[in-house]
Design an enzyme around this catalytic site. Structure first.
Site, mmCIF file in Angstrom:
data_model
loop_
_atom_site.group_PDB
_atom_site.id
_atom_site.type_symbol
_atom_site.label_atom_id
_atom_site.label_comp_id
_atom_site.label_asym_id
_atom_site.label_seq_id
_atom_site.Cartn_x
_atom_site.Cartn_y
_atom_site.Cartn_z
ATOM 1 N N LEU A 26 53.040 75.215 24.054
ATOM 2 C CA LEU A 26 51.725 74.876 24.767
ATOM 3 C C LEU A 26 51.498 73.127 24.695
ATOM 4 C CD1 LEU A 26 48.801 77.193 23.414
ATOM 5 C CD2 LEU A 26 50.150 77.117 25.516
ATOM 6 N N ASP A 29 40.371 59.413 16.432
ATOM 7 C CA ASP A 29 41.331 59.664 17.687
ATOM 8 C C ASP A 29 40.827 60.273 18.876
ATOM 9 O OD1 ASP A 29 43.377 58.754 18.833
ATOM 10 O OD2 ASP A 29 44.660 60.276 18.263
ATOM 11 N N LYS A 45 39.876 60.803 22.401
ATOM 12 C CA LYS A 45 40.398 60.606 23.900
ATOM 13 C C LYS A 45 40.757 62.019 24.661
ATOM 14 C CE LYS A 45 45.159 60.522 21.799
ATOM 15 N NZ LYS A 45 46.430 59.823 21.504
ATOM 16 N N ASN A 71 42.858 64.746 23.361
ATOM 17 C CA ASN A 71 42.528 65.508 22.287
ATOM 18 C C ASN A 71 41.414 66.578 22.486
ATOM 19 O OD1 ASN A 71 44.720 64.402 20.611
ATOM 20 N ND2 ASN A 71 43.533 63.036 19.406
ATOM 21 N N ASP A 78 43.188 67.603 17.636
ATOM 22 C CA ASP A 78 43.926 66.969 16.773
ATOM 23 C C ASP A 78 43.270 66.210 15.398
ATOM 24 O OD1 ASP A 78 46.070 65.570 15.519
ATOM 25 O OD2 ASP A 78 47.245 65.615 17.275
ATOM 26 N N THR A 95 44.376 55.200 19.222
ATOM 27 C CA THR A 95 44.889 54.775 20.395
ATOM 28 C C THR A 95 44.349 53.639 20.856
ATOM 29 O OG1 THR A 95 45.048 57.120 20.567
ATOM 30 C CG2 THR A 95 45.351 55.849 22.597
#
Ligand SMILES: *[C@@H]1O[C@H](CO)[C@@H](O)[C@H](O)[C@H]1NC(C)=O
Ligand SMILES: *[C@@H]1O[C@H](CO)[C@@H](O)[C@H](O)[C@H]1NC(C)=O
Ligand SMILES: *[C@@H]1O[C@H](CO)[C@@H](O)[C@H](O)[C@H]1NC(C)=O
Length: 688
Positions: A384, A502, A504, A507, A520, A539
Site C-alpha cells: 500500500l 510531521d 502533511k 501522513n 505515521d 518536513t
C-alpha cells in the site's frame, strides 16, 4: 480657521480617494498574480508529467520521449521526505556548564565575520549575542588552491566564512557560481546531519573561519535555555505567581518581552493607565509617589528581581506611582492580554475523555485477540505504501478473510544504521495507547531477525496526498472537514503531552467513509505538558521557525504545521517553499506576513492561518489558555458540526469507492521489494 478646516477636509478626501485607487490597483494586481500562480501550477504539472515520461525508458524509434498522456494514478508531484536529525547528545540541564572555546582574532577578522553572518539569510535571524558567540568560537583553517572545501555527497557538519580568496561552487559537474570573501557557505550542515548538495573548490589559496554543528547547536540551545530559566526564576519570585504550576510559569516565561530604558526615562507615570506588568531584570529604578497636592510623599529604589505594575494584570491599572530608570535598565514586560491568554486555562484535565467500562471491555477483548495471533496467521495481498525505511503491506487474516490490516514492515538494519531506534520505540509506545477515531490504531507488534512489524488498522480510502494530487486543491468545506479530523487528532495528542511533528497531506489517510486519520508516528514524541524538545524533526516546508533556529519546540510546532496544511489544501501548494531545504528555511524565517495569499484563500481562512503561523510560539492559536479549542472556535469553523465529526455522523466531502476489505485501488502501485535484506544479528534488538 474655518478655511483651514475646509482645506484639511479637502486634503483628507483627496487622500481617501487616492487610497481607494491604490486598493483597486492592489486588487487587480493580486488577481493577476493568482492567474499567474495558476499558470505556474499547470506548467508544473505539465513539467512533472514530462519528467515521468523522460525518466521511463519509453521512447519511439527516433529516440525522443513519447509525450504519452498521464493516467490519473501516476504521480505528478513527488512526496516530500521528512528530516530527522540525530538525537541531540546535549543534555539541556548541563548546557550552561559547557565551556565554549573561543579563538583569537584580529579586529578586522571579527568585523568581517560579523558582516558575513549578518548578511546571510539564515544567520541574520539569530540574536545579536548568538552571533557574537558564534564569531568567537569560529576557528581558522586554510585550503590550498585547487583543493576541495566541501565535496558533494559527503556528510557535512561544518559551516564556513570565507576570509580571503575565491571558491567555485559546482553541482553535478555544473558550475553554479564563484564566491568571494565575506560570505557564508555550507549552512545546512549546522542544522542537521545532511549530505552536501554541491562541491566547493578553492580557486586560489584561501583562508576560512569555521564552526561545527555541535558547537553551533550548543550556542543556540544555551542562549534560549539560560534565558528561559532566568525568566522562570524571576517569575517564581513574584508572590502572585508562586501558586502557578510549572508549565504555566514556563509558558509565561516564553511571552516575556525584554525592554530597555535609558537613564531617567519614565517607565510608568503616576496617574496614567496601563496594561503592562514589569519585572526588573537589569539595573535600578526610582519609584516616586506624590499626594494630591503634588508633594512627594514617597521615594524608594528597586533593583533586579523586583517588580511593579502587578495590578495591571487584573484590570486596567491607574498607576499609583511613577517609576524612572536610574542608569540603563532592562525590564521583562508582559501585558494583560497575553497574560489572560495563558492563565486560567491549560485545562488539559477537561479534555481528557475517561474511557467508559463498555469501551474498556471492548479494548480488553481486542487485546486478548491480538495477543493470540502470529505473523503466520496473515496472507500478504499487496503493498500500500513505501516510506524511507519501511513498506506497508495489505494483509488478510487467514482465519477470517473479511478482516484485513495494514502491516508496516521496517528493516532492522536500516533502523540501526540511521540511529532511529529511539523514534521507532516512541512511535510504538504512542500509537499503542492512542485510541482516537482520528488516529490509525496499532494493534500489536512483531519482530524477527530481519524486520520489525506493526499490525495496524487499515484505511482503504487512499492518502489525502493522492486526492490532493488529483484535485489540485480543495474548496473551503472540504478543507474544513479534513483539517477538522486533524485538529481532533492533535487535541487528543496535545492533551497527553504528545507532539506529532510531521503533519502533511502525505501522513493523512482516508478510511472507507472518507474520514481522515493521522498515520505515521515516527516523529511523535511525548514531552509532557509545558516541556520542550530540541531534535530537528519534520518536513522542510512544514517545520516551524523555532525548530530551524533550535530554540526548543513544543505543541505549538504542530499548530504552525496545521496553518501550513490549511494553506496547502486550499491553494495546492505550501506557503513556504524553496528550491532546496535551506532556501525553504530562509523563507520560513521571513515569516507568514511576507507571503502573498492567493485570492482563493478566503479572508477568514487567511486570518486563521496567520494566527496559527505566528513566529512566536506562545502567540499561536492552539497554544493558549483554551488550547486546541481556540482553533475549533475560530470564525472559519463557524457552523462546523464538531460533535457530528466526533460521532462520525456527518458526511465526508468525498466518499472513496472501496469494494471490500482487499480493495487497494485507491493506492498507487508499488513494485515488490527485490532488495536483499540483511539479517540483523549483531545482538541488537528492540523490545518490540
Ligand atoms: C550522519 O549520517 C551518516 C549517514 O546517514 C552517518 O554515517 C554519520 O555517522 C552521521 N553523523 C552524525 C554526526 O551523526
Ligand atoms: C537610549 O539611548 C540610545 C542612544 O543614546 C538611543 O538610540 C535609544 O533609542 C534610547 N532608548 C530609549 C528607549 O529611549
Ligand atoms: C536610590 O539610588 C540613587 C542612585 O544610586 C541614590 O542616590 C539614592 O540615595 C537612592 N535612594 C534611596 C531611597 O535609597
Amino acid at each position: 480657521m474655518a478655511g483651514t478646516l475646509r482645506d484639511l477636509q479637502l486634503a483628507l478626501q483627496l487622500k481617501i480617494e487616492e487610497l481607494r485607487q491604490r486598493d483597486t490597483l492592489i486588487d487587480e494586481l493580486e488577481l493577476e498574480l493568482d492567474t499567474k500562480d495558476d499558470l505556474i501550477r499547470q506548467l508544473q504539472i505539465e513539467l512533472d508529467r514530462h519528467r515521468i515520461v523522460t525518466s521511463k525508458p519509453t521512447s519511439n524509434n527516433s529516440g525522443t520521449p513519447l509525450p504519452s498522456p498521464v493516467g490519473p494514478d501516476e504521480p505528478q508531484r513527488s512526496k516530500r521526505q521528512a528530516i530527522s536529525a540525530e538525537p541531540t547528545s546535549l543534555d539541556p540541564s548541563q548546557l550552561s556548564d559547557v565551556t565554549l572555546t573561543s579563538y583569537c582574532k584580529t579586529k578586522e577578522s571579527r568585523d568581517l565575520i560579523q558582516r558575513a553572518l549578518m548578511d546571510n539569510d539564515f544567520m541574520k535571524h539569530l540574536e545579536h549575542g548568538q552571533i557574537i558567540t558564534i564569531m568567537d568560537c569560529m576557528y581558522p583553517t586554510s585550503v590550498a588552491s585547487g583543493c576541495c572545501v566541501i565535496q558533494e555527497g559527503d556528510d557535512g557538519s561544518t559551516v564556513y566564512v570565507l576570509e580571503e580568496g575565491t571558491v567555485q561552487v559546482m553541482k553535478q559537474g555544473k558550475k553554479l557560481c564563484t564566491i568571494g570573501p565575506e560570505k557564508v557557505f555550507g549552512e545546512l550542515a549546522i542544522l542537521y546531519n545532511c549530505t552536501r548538495t554541491a562541491t566547493v573548490t578553492a580557486l586560489t589559496d584561501i583562508t576560512l573561519w569555521a564552526i561545527d554543528r555541535q558547537i553551533f547547536q550548543t550556542i543556540m540551545m544555551r542562549t534560549g535555555l539560560i534565558k528561559h530559566s532566568q525568566y522562570t526564576d524571576f517569575l517564581r519570585s513574584v508572590p502572585s505567581f508562586q501558586t502557578l504550576p510549572e508549565d504555566v510559569l514556563s509558558k509565561l516565561a516564553d511571552v516575556l518581552e525584554e525592554t530597555h530604558y535609558n537613564d531617567s526615562d519614565y517607565i510608568i507615570r503616576q496617574g496614567a493607565t496601563g496594561d503592562t506588568f514589569f519585572i526588573i531584570s537589569e539595573g535600578k529604578v526610582k519609584v516616586t509617589q506624590q499626594n494630591s497636592n503634588g508633594e512627594q510623599v514617597m521615594e524608594k529604589n528597586m533593583t533586579k528581581g523586583e517588580w511593579f505594575g502587578e495590578q495591571a494584570l487584573k484590570g486596567e491599572d491607574v498607576r499609583t506611582a511613577s517609576v524612572t530608570a536610574i542608569g540603563d535598565v532592562t525590564c521583562l514586560v508582559i501585558d494583560r492580554e497575553s497574560f489572560k491568554q495563558l492563565i486560567g486555562g491549560l485545562d488539559s484535565v477537561n479534555n481528557k475523555q475517561y474511557d467508559s467500562d463498555e469501551l474498556k471491555a471492548k479494548l480488553q477483548a481486542e487485546a486478548d485477540f491480538f495477543s493470540s495471533v502470529s505473523l503466520n496467521d496473515f496472507n500478504v495481498i499487496c503493498t500500500l505504501g513505501m516510506g524511507g525505511f519501511s513498506r506497508v503491506e495489505l494483509v488478510q487474516l487467514k482465519s477470517d478473510p473479511n478482516r484485513s490490516f495494514a502491516l508496516k514492515v521496517l528493516k532492522k538494519r536500516h533502523i540501526l544504521d540511521t540511529s532511529q531506534q529511539g523514534h521507532i520505540l516512541s512511535e510504538r509506545r504512542i500509537m499503542i495507547e492512542a485510541h482516537s477515531p482520528f488516529i490509525i490504531r496499532l494493534y500489536r507488534t512483531f519482530r524477527d531477525t530481519k524486520y520489525l512489524y506493526m499490525l495496524l488498522e487499515v484505511c482503504l480510502g487512499g492518502e489525502l496526498w493522492t486526492l490532493l494530487r488529483e484535485r489540485g486543491l480543495f474548496d473551503d468545506g472540504t478543507t474544513r472537514f479534513y483539517t477538522g479530523c486533524v485538529i481532533e487528532a492533535l487535541a487528543f495528542l496535545h492533551s497527553r503531552g504528545i507532539i506529532y511533528r510531521d503533519l502533511k497531506p502525505e501522513n493523512i489517510i482516508l478510511d472507507h467513509r472518507g474520514y481522515a486519520k493521522l498515520v505515521d508516528f515516527g516523529f511523535a514524541k511525548k514531552v509532557g505538558l509545558g516541556k520542550k524538545t530540541w531534535t530537528f524533526c519534520g518536513t522542510p516546508e512544514y517545520v516551524a521557525p523555532e525548530i530551524i533556529l533550535n530554540k526548543g519546540h513544543d505543541n505549538s510546532a504542530d499548530c504552525w504545521s496545521l496553518g501550513i496544511l490549511i494553506f496547502e489544501l486550499l491553494s495546492g501548494s505550501p506557503p513556504f517553499s524553496g528550491s532546496d531545504p535551506m532556501k525553504t528555511y530562509n523563507i520560513i524565517l521571513r515569516g507568514i506576513d511576507m507571503i502573498a495569499f492567493p485570492k482563493k484563500i478566503t479572508k477568514s481562512a487567511a486570518i486563521l492561518i496567520k494566527r496559527l503561523c505566528r513566529d512566536n510560539p506562545s502567540e499561536r492559536l492552539g497554544n493558549q489558555k483554551n488550547g486546541i479549542k481556540d482553533i475549533q472556535k475560530h470564525k472559519w469553523f463557524e457552523g462546523f458540526n464538531w460533535e457530528g465529526l466526533r460521532q462520525g455522523t456527518i458526511d465526508a466531502p468525498f466518499t472513496p469507492s472501496v469494494e471490500g476489505p482487499l480493495d487497494n485501488s485507491n493506492f498507487d502501485f508499488f513494485p515488490e521489494d527485490t532488495e536483499e535484506t540483511p539479517e540483523e544479528d549483531s545482538g541488537w534488538d528492540l523490545e518490540f
